[in-house]
Scaffold this active site. Structure first.
Site, PDB file in Angstrom:
ATOM      1  N   GLU A  64       0.485  -1.066   0.215  1.00  0.00           N
ATOM      2  CA  GLU A  64      -0.235   0.674  -0.055  1.00  0.00           C
ATOM      3  C   GLU A  64       0.999   1.615   0.133  1.00  0.00           C
ATOM      4  O   GLU A  64       0.344   2.666  -0.613  1.00  0.00           O
ATOM      5  CB  GLU A  64      -0.605  -0.255   1.058  1.00  0.00           C
ATOM      6  CG  GLU A  64      -1.992  -0.330   0.801  1.00  0.00           C
ATOM      7  CD  GLU A  64      -2.057  -2.465   1.114  1.00  0.00           C
ATOM      8  OE1 GLU A  64      -2.501  -3.388   1.162  1.00  0.00           O
ATOM      9  OE2 GLU A  64      -0.502  -2.302   1.721  1.00  0.00           O
ATOM     10  N   HIS A 133     -10.178  -4.919   9.952  1.00  0.00           N
ATOM     11  CA  HIS A 133     -10.366  -5.240   8.476  1.00  0.00           C
ATOM     12  C   HIS A 133     -12.094  -4.624   8.930  1.00  0.00           C
ATOM     13  O   HIS A 133     -13.135  -4.378   8.045  1.00  0.00           O
ATOM     14  CB  HIS A 133     -10.852  -6.450   7.552  1.00  0.00           C
ATOM     15  CG  HIS A 133      -9.732  -7.104   7.419  1.00  0.00           C
ATOM     16  ND1 HIS A 133      -8.678  -7.993   8.303  1.00  0.00           N
ATOM     17  CD2 HIS A 133      -9.271  -7.146   6.211  1.00  0.00           C
ATOM     18  CE1 HIS A 133      -7.513  -8.727   7.671  1.00  0.00           C
ATOM     19  NE2 HIS A 133      -7.362  -8.210   6.275  1.00  0.00           N
TER      20      HIS A 133
END
Length: 332
Positions: A64, A133
């Protein structure tokens, strides 16, 4: 005879916005993990790779920070990247590029450059995805000058706000609650824009203003129906934009109803409700309040995997009803 409005899901509305932007402007391209052939972790990019090819729908490695750095660089060099993170939680891996580069470069170079970068983040609880998450981290980023942070709650706003974000010369972070992806609503086929920085009153009311974000807008609307049966008319404000905030709409509503409740999924402490509460306390609405400003936010814990515990960790309809009843009746 009135035509029935075309309906799309929230995910389809986002996909249509990206497709129309890519069709209109060759500088617009997509980046992200599994957004190509797979169509995205939540199937939002869908068949865009078939329509525009792998040069404009780019699968990135599981890195990322690197992907965010490439996106910032591309934006600085004239591109219009849309970077998808698989989960909003993974923004933590790219904080350097988001908060130190994208947010600050225009300022540090005296306005000589801009960073027209859109970052998309599937966010929130409700899917049993557990603590790493399922977070709602939008308030973190709304703290940073140079970033714009939005949270559309309807398919109509999802398309219109995404197109506005793509047009914007500065970085925009769009937090898309995962439970909204399958929600359907009317969405015009032609491109249109919903301005960033304006809240929307979803339901007018006289007794209490409920300022809500993302999925909480829909829970607040459900709560308002129950409250109406109890003689309480709640005004529901869909915040839509965390940075910039629509101070005028919130202050005007709180002044009219004399009571205000903030409902959001992020952890209550230092969440968006804290900013709204302080804003009201510093405004002309404060002297008109008939009750303390209320906040309903997430529990002070990592989000559980167990579905019952997960629901208990974030505000539900019954919580909104109870808090509203307390504010309306507690100090009468």
């Amino acid at each position: 005879m009135n035509q029935i409005a075309r309906e799309l899901t929230y995910a389809q509305a986002l996909q249509e916005a990206m497709g129309q932007a890519m069709q209109a402007d060759p500088r617009v391209f997509l980046m992200g993990e599994d957004i190509g052939v797979y169509g995205g972790a939540f199937q939002v990019t869908g068949d865009l790779i078939e329509r525009f090819g792998a040069e404009r729908v780019i699968d990135t490695p599981i890195a990322e920070l690197g992907a965010a750095g490439v996106a910032v660089g591309a934006a600085l060099c004239g591109g219009r990247p849309i970077l998808e993170f698989q989960f909003s939680d993974f923004a933590t891996l790219a904080m350097e590029q988001i908060t130190n580069q994208a947010a600050k470069i225009r300022y540090m170079l005296g306005g000589a450059v801009s960073v027209p970068l859109v970052m998309r983040f599937p966010a929130g609880s409700g899917t049993g995805a557990a603590a790493q998450h399922s977070q709602s981290l939008e308030a973190w980023f709304a703290h940073v000058p140079g970033l714009k942070v939005i949270q559309p709650s309807t398919p109509y706003d999802a398309k219109g706000m995404l197109l506005s974000a793509i047009d914007d010369p500065d970085p925009v972070m769009i937090f898309e609650h995962k439970l909204l992806y399958k929600m359907k609503g009317p969405v015009p086929e032609q491109p249109y824009r919903v301005p960033i920085g304006l809240a929307e009153i979803r339901r007018p009311g006289r007794d209490i203003s409920i300022v809500a974000t993302a999925i909480m807008v829909h829970r607040a609307l459900e709560a308002a129906t129950i409250l109406a049966e109890d003689g309480i008319e709640a005004e529901i404000i869909d915040l839509r934009s965390l940075r910039p905030l629509d101070r005028a709409t919130i202050v005007a509503s709180g002044s009219r109803t004399t009571r205000l409740l903030c409902v959001y999924e992020g952890v209550k402490t230092l969440g968006i409700g804290s900013e709204i509460s302080a804003m009201i306390a510093e405004s002309e609405a404060f002297d008109r309040l008939d009750a303390p400003i209320g906040r309903l936010g997430g529990a002070e814990c990592p989000l559980p995997y167990n579905p019952e515990l997960e629901r208990a960790a974030v505000p539900q309809v019954a919580d909104i009803v109870a808090a509203s009843q307390s504010l309306v009746r507690g100090r009468l």
